[in-house]
Design an enzyme around this catalytic site. Structure first.
Site, PDB file in Angstrom:
ATOM      1  N   ASP A  60    -145.198 -30.695   2.629  1.00  0.00           N
ATOM      2  CA  ASP A  60    -145.015 -32.057   3.146  1.00  0.00           C
ATOM      3  C   ASP A  60    -146.250 -32.890   2.810  1.00  0.00           C
ATOM      4  OD1 ASP A  60    -145.060 -34.378   4.916  1.00  0.00           O
ATOM      5  OD2 ASP A  60    -143.271 -33.470   5.794  1.00  0.00           O
ATOM      6  N   ASP A  79    -147.900 -35.078   5.657  1.00  0.00           N
ATOM      7  CA  ASP A  79    -148.623 -34.245   6.624  1.00  0.00           C
ATOM      8  C   ASP A  79    -149.930 -33.730   6.031  1.00  0.00           C
ATOM      9  OD1 ASP A  79    -146.765 -34.585   8.608  1.00  0.00           O
ATOM     10  OD2 ASP A  79    -145.757 -32.668   8.299  1.00  0.00           O
ATOM     11  N   ARG A 137    -137.449 -40.227   6.123  1.00  0.00           N
ATOM     12  CA  ARG A 137    -136.249 -39.474   5.799  1.00  0.00           C
ATOM     13  C   ARG A 137    -135.768 -38.773   7.063  1.00  0.00           C
ATOM     14  NH1 ARG A 137    -135.855 -34.879   1.262  1.00  0.00           N
ATOM     15  NH2 ARG A 137    -137.265 -33.779   2.643  1.00  0.00           N
ATOM     16  N   THR A 163    -130.084 -35.341   8.064  1.00  0.00           N
ATOM     17  CA  THR A 163    -129.166 -35.891   7.038  1.00  0.00           C
ATOM     18  C   THR A 163    -129.881 -36.127   5.700  1.00  0.00           C
ATOM     19  OG1 THR A 163    -129.684 -38.184   7.586  1.00  0.00           O
ATOM     20  CG2 THR A 163    -127.904 -37.126   8.854  1.00  0.00           C
TER      21      THR A 163
HETATM   22  C1  PRP Z   1    -141.258 -38.069   2.029  1.00  0.00           C
HETATM   23  C2  PRP Z   1    -141.853 -38.502   0.712  1.00  0.00           C
HETATM   24  C3  PRP Z   1    -140.817 -39.417   0.140  1.00  0.00           C
HETATM   25  C4  PRP Z   1    -139.529 -38.835   0.672  1.00  0.00           C
HETATM   26  C5  PRP Z   1    -138.853 -38.103  -0.440  1.00  0.00           C
HETATM   27  O1  PRP Z   1    -141.476 -39.026   2.991  1.00  0.00           O
HETATM   28  O2  PRP Z   1    -143.103 -39.099   0.819  1.00  0.00           O
HETATM   29  O3  PRP Z   1    -140.952 -40.763   0.548  1.00  0.00           O
HETATM   30  O4  PRP Z   1    -139.876 -37.911   1.726  1.00  0.00           O
HETATM   31  O5  PRP Z   1    -137.608 -37.656  -0.063  1.00  0.00           O
HETATM   32  P1  PRP Z   1    -136.264 -38.191  -0.716  1.00  0.00           P
HETATM   33  O6  PRP Z   1    -136.478 -38.277  -2.171  1.00  0.00           O
HETATM   34  O7  PRP Z   1    -135.280 -37.114  -0.340  1.00  0.00           O
HETATM   35  O8  PRP Z   1    -135.933 -39.506  -0.081  1.00  0.00           O
HETATM   36  P2  PRP Z   1    -141.114 -38.782   4.530  1.00  0.00           P
HETATM   37  O9  PRP Z   1    -139.749 -39.295   4.830  1.00  0.00           O
HETATM   38  O10 PRP Z   1    -141.360 -37.349   4.890  1.00  0.00           O
HETATM   39  O11 PRP Z   1    -142.093 -39.734   5.275  1.00  0.00           O
HETATM   40  P3  PRP Z   1    -143.691 -39.733   5.344  1.00  0.00           P
HETATM   41  O12 PRP Z   1    -144.189 -40.117   3.974  1.00  0.00           O
HETATM   42  O13 PRP Z   1    -143.960 -40.789   6.362  1.00  0.00           O
HETATM   43  O14 PRP Z   1    -144.168 -38.377   5.753  1.00  0.00           O
HETATM   44  N1  URA Z   2    -141.202 -34.906   1.119  1.00  0.00           N
HETATM   45  C1  URA Z   2    -142.304 -34.126   0.981  1.00  0.00           C
HETATM   46  O1  URA Z   2    -143.387 -34.501   1.448  1.00  0.00           O
HETATM   47  N2  URA Z   2    -142.177 -32.957   0.342  1.00  0.00           N
HETATM   48  C2  URA Z   2    -141.011 -32.517  -0.174  1.00  0.00           C
HETATM   49  O2  URA Z   2    -140.975 -31.426  -0.770  1.00  0.00           O
HETATM   50  C3  URA Z   2    -139.885 -33.345  -0.028  1.00  0.00           C
HETATM   51  C4  URA Z   2    -139.995 -34.525   0.613  1.00  0.00           C
END
Ligand code: PRP
Ligand code: URA
Length: 208
Positions: free
Chosen positions: A199, A202, A103, A107
């Site tokens: 997160d 993380d 994400r 944006t």
């Molecule tokens: C996080 C989470 C989802 C997404 C949710 O991933 O695991 O995939 O954000 O957000 P949305 O509903 O607004 O699209 P992230 O992009 O942080 O990547 P990661 O899992 O690699 O940390």
């Molecule tokens: N992705 C996450 O890991 N946590 C949130 O709260 C939203 C998006």
């Protein structure tokens, strides 16, 4: 018409509370996310079709039942990986596809960077796994990718979601059933789920 199920099982609720706690460290957090995944999968697969087979026990031959349909687990990378083992332990014959999404921090738009699926997508039940459903953008893009590969029976498995994201998914994909451990209050100004659990990627992988 899609179905939204929010699990109210005491074990799921208890484990989710521990996962939400900011003092829960990476090792326990990862274990909890996996355990919740397994508990949810048990319920989500309750209506999978079975077929009759003949099995020979040490005593005699008998008619019995096995799963009639293939199952594919598709985690959205990275955080989706956190629930895979818990589900796969229950259904070890399931194949696993992967879809990589991140994400954009400003944006909040999702970007796909990887996709690899087994060829059996059209005839399989597909569990699309993402612990966090915030704006819903990542899941919407992932569902499009699954449908492009012919998937018809798609079940979305999430841990925590914001109402804004769920509304978008229900509107755009009324054929996809959604299963959550919790539907939280809202998104904050930077797109995080409130109260959420922070997160997830993380916390699973220690990258904060
Ligand atoms: C996080 C989470 C989802 C997404 C949710 O991933 O695991 O995939 O954000 O957000 P949305 O509903 O607004 O699209 P992230 O992009 O942080 O990547 P990661 O899992 O690699 O940390
Ligand atoms: N992705 C996450 O890991 N946590 C949130 O709260 C939203 C998006």
């Amino acid at each position: 018409m899609s179905k939204l199920t929010i699990f109210e099982h005491p074990l799921i609720t208890h484990k989710l509370t521990l996962a939400r706690d900011e003092n829960t460290g990476m090792r326990d957090f990862r274990a909890l996310v996996n355990e919740i995944g397994g508990l949810m999968a048990y319920e989500i697969t309750r209506d999978l079709p079975v077929k009759e087979v003949t099995v020979k026990t040490p005593i005699c031959e008998t008619k019995a039942f096995v799963l009639a349909k293939e199952l594919v687990i598709v985690p959205i990378l990275r955080a989706g990986i956190g629930m895979v083992d818990g589900i796969h332990n229950l259904i070890p014959t399931a194949k696993i596809g992967h879809i990589g999404m991140y994400r954009d921090e400003v944006t909040l738009e999702p970007h796909e960077y990887y996709a690899k699926f087994p060829k059996e997508m059209p005839e399989s039940s597909v569990l699309l796994v993402d612990p966090m459903i915030a704006t819903g953008g990542s899941v919407l893009m992932a569902i499009d990718a699954l449908k492009k590969r012919g998937a018809k029976d798609i079940r979305l498995v999430g841990l925590v979601a914001a109402p804004e994201g769920i509304k978008r998914i229900l509107e755009k994909h009324p054929d996809v059933d959604i299963y959550l451990a919790a539907l939280d209050e809202k998104l904050n100004e930077v797109g995080y789920i409130v109260p959420g659990l922070g997160d997830c990627g993380d916390r699973l992988f220690g990258t904060k």
